[in-house]
Design an enzyme around this catalytic site. Structure first.
Site, PDB file in Angstrom:
ATOM      1  CG  HIS A 134      -6.024  -5.779   1.260  1.00 19.35           C
ATOM      2  ND1 HIS A 134      -6.319  -7.008   0.745  1.00 19.35           N
ATOM      3  CD2 HIS A 134      -5.767  -4.975   0.196  1.00 19.35           C
ATOM      4  CE1 HIS A 134      -6.238  -6.974  -0.580  1.00 19.35           C
ATOM      5  NE2 HIS A 134      -5.900  -5.741  -0.943  1.00 19.35           N
TER       6      HIS A 134
ATOM      7  CG  ASP B  23      -6.326 -10.039   2.362  1.00 20.62           C
ATOM      8  OD1 ASP B  23      -5.107  -9.910   2.102  1.00 20.62           O
ATOM      9  OD2 ASP B  23      -7.170  -9.140   2.153  1.00 20.62           O
TER      10      ASP B  23
END
Lengths: 553, 553
Positions: free
Chosen positions: B366, B193
């Site tokens: 995130h 990610d």
């Protein structure tokens, strides 16, 4: 309206971003502070600019005696040509501000009719019983001023856009002494910039950017290409200074960048050693490591310099793998995505890009909370009215004033069109005047409005379907058509069957009417429109604009 | 393609935001990781959703053996119904993820055909020679997983979306031990990610929000109305917990909020004491100070709960002056302005609104730089390929890997459509396969494309002008028209003169052709179109779409 009252009339800029314009009215005089544009929202399709509606001023045209400009940003000066065409009046501003206004006036071929009067900070201008004093302020454009407006019933201070920068690039500090002096003498009303009222602490000095730029410049192996706001002359100065330190020539790229840097140099606001200034046409005459380009496009605008360089469509600048790009600006709300697209494209080309998320290469030009508190504390106004902000900013600025001790009754959170009327007895805000927006689209000013925009939105959403049928009145029969044209609705190859159905249903509807000898266009059209809209919604769940056209032979 | 090679094929999500989908191919098997949508850009007029183009998979339909889901966000599961309609396959995911997929499958009436297989973190699924292990991860949705994909030539770790939250709301920590163990055993490729790679430091734990919410809730005199992402079940839990502490009943408002909270409670991911949970229809049965409403609309969506409440169009919730609104979300890029509009409207109604600029009421899901460094350091992969980000994020993630010591040749900054092929000898990324976007507009999937969108943009910009003329072939004469229809071009009252000119010029053009006995439609149409476009541009500097329609009698 009472004879002795002063009226403060925001015609734009309160409860919205942009098109700042405020009228101040006392007896037979109206003065105007600033006259800006705003930029169209994303759903104002095709609109180029938004300017204020000045019907109120037109209704009192003879009283309007002069325009006073706080600084040269578009949202404060952009509408001047459009307004002067309707009401001519002298325009007062500092030299740089008027230099920027002059550029616009020239574009509109209005030089001969405009009376622009340059002033210096400290100057006082009398307009009938009103007197206006320009007070040095600091902001993200040079030569910004606050205004003190002296009326027979008291002094009004309008901060203009400001921050308190104790180390401004040009060394010209905000004249806090004068503001303090006015505060001691007593101020009736304060109008103050609310843009950054939601930010804690104190804004950062423009000067810090210079240090960051100098450090980043030292890493550049080839050209350094900096995108920034064309109006930020202090930023230009710092980019030029960092360039000279690293022995780089400086070229400006982009129409507004070239125009404004030119004006700023001519007027002495931007100083670049002659040896170091080159034309964009000459950049190939020097090694890349000796070149800095200052370009437009910091907001990702597709037609501006930065974007053209990124996508390889710039006529004079081809990207080189050693180029170092710096975007020395913040995204204006709404622009994040297009800026990000340009950044991505630059990285794809293999160059380095520095932007706000990575380094401190931009500071705001508007006061944060602690600066606002300072101004409120120096001015100690009787009344306060926050200006220059969306409603959330005005609301929070009013809250700040109340927290500093102001009586709630003396704080007015108003929006564009709400009039604040002050007398020696008190202040009220009961009146609402006509205001609004005027759209500029191409050459047209005001010929596009909400209905046209609504139609554009409908057309944009699902396109259009036009059905043309020719009928003969005498025989009550269809003599040609239906012909179908669609645009923006569906791919032709996907829609053959649907087009057949549209034809069939339209034909049926018309024939039904003609059988009954009904030949009124409205009936024919409405019947076709309704059936086709229903058909298309059932088949596609879309609502294209349906236009039946019945021709009579 | 070499027999023994593994191919990693990003069909979406790299170099773009959203529609994450990656295929992994080894000999006779293809597995798919995630299958998301993206949302239309502001210039994709009328488009509802964007889904990945899966022509590549269709061309190898028989090899596609299963879909593995990392978590239940729209950009990872939203396209599943559309894709399963074309290629049916078993879908593996944790229970909450499949619960959310189930909602979609039901809406598409596909329940009978779908084979959804629930797994737990720790489970391993074999698909031919490939084995997939689900590994507990932490993210802004419960029940998220990373995946380890065991292939005959080595192990691939796909982080999915993650952050490292040491105090997750459900107490289920990311399984760093397992990741570490795999790292020790040797990992061939890491896919990780990249969303927050530009952010320094470490993301903040979801738990901090609970403390802030509890403090803010204590100031609420009336109802507390919280807008947040419907999928953020941990946030819902914390809002519910803060409510119960302050003796408030909890009601959910908005379709997705009601659906997802229902699924989450049924599956045991959201725990609200029965006494405290009420229907939105029952909020008036309790004093306002004992009510919390959790609503959709945190992105300012005009049709969602928050916006409807603000503008007074909500069927069940009327605003009350003591309401305290909390927007517990960040604006997704591009949404700032519409959110700000809703905030302004709420303030105009006189209520309090707390949002990200004022208080820390949202954290990202995130990983920031330090978390990414941890994962890289534990995994120590042979090859690295950043995923989930715009190009700028992928680029910076690759830079980060290199700074941590990886060889540049082993780091692959690829975009959607670029294939990474790994053998025991090495890895290359020379192949590019067909990928793209498919637009969903109403019921249509793929029947709107770039040409239709281009037409919509033209129509949106300056509207349209349609000119209809009927001619008689036998006599070479005009028998009806020209009739003019305009939409979105200019106000009728402003355009009378212009319409006259359009009629005159169209008539002239047609008559000129007819005199020469020219009756080819294309010629007639083109001549009219060109002259009218020129006329309109000269008179207005606008470029409406001009549609001449010639009817033949």
């Amino acid at each position: 309206m009472n004879e002795g009252n002063v009226r403060i009339i925001p015609l734009g800029g309160l409860g919205e971003i942009g098109k700042n314009i405020t009228a101040i009215e006392y007896q037979d005089e109206i003065i105007i502070i600033d006259c800006g544009v705003s930029f169209p929202d994303e759903d104002m399709y095709g609109v180029d600019l938004v300017i204020p509606d000045i019907k109120y001023l037109l209704s009192k045209k003879d009283k309007v005696k002069g325009m006073f400009l706080t600084h040269g940003h578009e949202d404060h000066i952009g509408a001047i040509p459009y307004i002067l065409k309707q009401i001519n009046m002298p325009v007062y501003g500092t030299r740089l501000t008027l230099g920027l206004v002059g550029n616009k006036i020239k574009e509109h071929n209005m030089m001969s009719m405009c009376n622009m009067i340059p002033v210096n900070a400290g100057d006082k201008i009398s307009v009938g019983k009103i007197q206006v004093e320009f007070i040095r302020a600091t902001h993200s454009i040079a030569d910004a001023c606050s205004l003190a407006i002296f009326t027979p019933i008291g002094t009004i201070i309008h901060t203009g856009d400001f921050k308190i920068d104790y180390t401004p690039i040009d060394g010209r500090l905000m004249d806090l002494n004068r503001i303090s002096e006015l505060g001691r003498e007593g101020v009736l009303l304060l109008l103050a910039d609310s843009t950054n009222v939601e930010r804690h602490g104190h804004s950062i000095s423009e000067k810090t950017i210079g240090e960051t730029l100098t450090r980043i410049f030292s890493t550049g192996k080839g050209r350094v290409i900096v995108a920034t706001f064309a109006s930020n002359i202090h930023r230009m100065q710092q980019i030029a200074d960092a360039s000279i330190k690293h022995n780089r020539k400086i070229a400006f790229s982009g129409r507004s960048m070239e125009n404004i840097s030119q004006v700023a140099m001519e007027l002495g606001y931007l100083h670049i050693l002659e040896d170091y200034l080159i034309s964009i046409d000459d950049i190939k005459k020097y090694p890349n490591e000796n070149i800095t380009i200052i370009t437009t496009g910091s907001q990702g605008e597709p037609m501006a310099g930065l974007s053209r360089i990124a996508y390889g469509t710039h006529r004079k600048i081809e990207i080189d793998k050693d180029d170092l790009f710096i975007i020395s600006a913040s995204p204006i709300p709404g622009n994040d995505k297009i800026i990000s697209r340009v950044i991505n494209q630059l990285f794809r080309k293999g160059v380095e890009v520095i932007y706000e998320d990575l380094e401190e290469i931009h500071v705001s030009g508007h006061a944060y909370q602690e600066e606002l508190k300072l101004i409120h504390s120096l001015v100690k106004p009787k009344y306060f009215m926050p200006v220059h902000g969306e409603y959330r900013h005005l609301k929070h600025h009013s809250d700040l004033a109340k927290k500093l001790g102001m009586n709630s009754n003396n704080v007015f959170t108003l929006e564009t069109g709400q009039v604040l009327e002050i007398s020696e007895e008190g202040a009220i805000a009961n009146e609402r005047i006509h205001t609004g927006v005027v759209f500029v689209d191409g050459l047209g000013v005001g010929d596009v409005g909400n209905i046209v925009l609504r139609d554009r939105r409908y057309l944009a959403k699902d396109g259009m379907v036009t059905i043309v049928i020719a009928i003969e009145r005498d025989t009550y029969s269809i003599v040609a058509g239906p012909d179908i044209i669609t645009r923006g609705f569906i791919y032709a190859r996907e829609s053959e069957e649907l087009i057949k159905q549209i034809k069939m249903i339209s034909k049926n509807e018309i024939e039904l009417c003609l059988e009954d000898k009904i030949i009124e266009w409205q009936v024919l059209k409405n019947n076709v429109k309704k059936s086709i809209e229903q058909l298309l919604y059932d088949k596609t769940k879309r609502t294209p604009s349906v236009f039946p056209i019945i021709m009579e032979i």
